[in-house]
Design a protein around this motif. Structure first.
Motif: not given
Length: 373
Positions: A222-224, A297-299, A329-330, A333-335
């Motif tokens: 994600c480039g973070v 789990a998100g990874a 991360m979320l 993920l646009q979550a």
């Protein structure tokens, strides 16, 4: 009784032969359909809007209902009501070579201890699974030692031994796993899912050092900035955090050319992350509802989306954990997570705490159907 692990040496040799010069070519991804269905959404919106209220009065609960309906709409008959059958929670366990660098406040032996607690029925996830009617399965994806219960102790839940190796290698010194191993772990996760019943699955993890993997994958895919992606452990300590960052920077620099989802997974991930990724892909291909637990789990979800973008339609993010990287991360993920309770316990706890919201969505749709007939 737990199944027995395959001969790791012969399995690796076989995979190497089948993979020829390009081990990534051995990866077989399942087909995943998009769930987009504007006509269904329009129909359900008319049913969901309460009398004397404007559209979207139910806010994010409405979004949840629509996502669940889209997942379950591919039936011979037109979609009518949500049905949840034989819900499963699967916890993938593995150890990480990077733990040798002191990146965690806990010793690596804690992974095995957590697995034993789940097998004996004494972990929090056991209580929640029983409360909500979930079947719990623990998968040994790569714990650093044999997992055996004390003599004359019968396991309360099944242990599936799908061990790819006894922990990954130290990513500071080499890739955490070979591409062949990563592909084998992905396929193993798919196989685990194929053999489980039901149309709902919650996916979770346990493993000392796995937040290091999650931070690395978040940063790489994600480039973070790694400093922002780096999560805190359960006992925050300035020296520990600084050491963890230094170690992760060294590993990231060594594997800077690993940029694709599969390459990043192999160089910087873990066996349990890879198996969760495979499980997500297989579950989505079977149009199951997938509850994603926490940061690690998100990874896996990041990797899964990179490999098959349509998997995103089936993923429901249960909660936002206390890990700083999980919030970022979320966002990428646009979550929107269902809960934010500052959890840090893992093992699927957040996923099952969010389960009543899915039951509410099911009940709401049923009630609104009765009121509109």
């Amino acid at each position: 009784m737990p199944t027995q692990p395959a001969d790791l040496a012969s399995a690796t040799a076989s995979n190497a032969r089948s993979g020829s010069a390009d081990p990534a070519a051995a990866l077989r991804l399942p087909h995943i359909e998009s769930t987009a269905d504007p006509a269904l959404e329009q129909k359900l919106m008319l049913r969901l809007t309460p009398p004397d209220h404007g559209q979207h009065a139910l806010g994010r609960l409405e979004e949840l209902v629509l996502q669940l309906a889209r997942i379950q709409s591919a039936r011979p008959l037109p979609f009518d009501l949500l049905v949840f059958d034989s819900p499963q929670v699967v916890v993938f366990a593995a150890d990480h070579g990077i733990a040798d660098e002191g990146v965690s406040a806990f010793p690596q032996t804690k992974t095995r201890e957590h697995v034993l607690h789940m097998l004996q029925g004494t972990a929090l996830i056991n209580n929640l699974a029983e409360l909500h009617g979930f079947d719990l399965t623990v998968v040994d994806a790569g714990v650093a030692s044999h997992v055996t219960l004390p003599e004359n102790t019968k396991p309360r839940v099944p242990l599936l031994v799908r061990k790819i190796g006894y922990g990954t290698r130290n990513m500071v010194l080499s890739p955490a796993m070979s591409v062949t191993q990563a592909v084998s772990a992905l396929h193993a996760g798919m196989d685990v899912m194929r053999h489980l019943p039901g149309n709902v699955v919650a996916l979770a993890d346990v493993g000392v050092g796995n937040t290091s993997c999650a931070s690395q994958l978040l940063s790489r895919l994600c480039g973070v900035p790694l400093a922002d992606a780096c999560g805190r452990d359960q006992k925050p300590d300035d020296n520990l955090i600084q050491n963890k960052l230094d170690v992760l920077f060294a590993a990231a620099s060594r594997h800077r050319k690993a940029t694709s989802p599969l390459e990043a997974l192999a160089a910087l991930g873990g066996f349990e992350v890879a198996m969760m990724t495979g499980a997500m892909l297989q579950a989505a291909s079977e149009r199951r509802v997938v509850l994603v637990d926490g940061f690690v789990a998100g990874a896996a979800a990041l990797v899964a989306r990179g490999l098959q973008p349509n998997v995103a339609d089936y993923l429901i993010y249960a909660h936002r954990s206390v890990e700083p990287g999980h919030r970022l991360m979320l966002i990428h993920l646009q979550a929107k997570p269902l809960l934010d309770m500052e959890l840090r316990v893992g093992q699927g706890t957040g996923a099952l705490l969010a389960w009543p919201l899915l039951l509410t969505a099911q009940s709401l749709l049923e009630q609104r159907r009765a009121n509109t007939v």
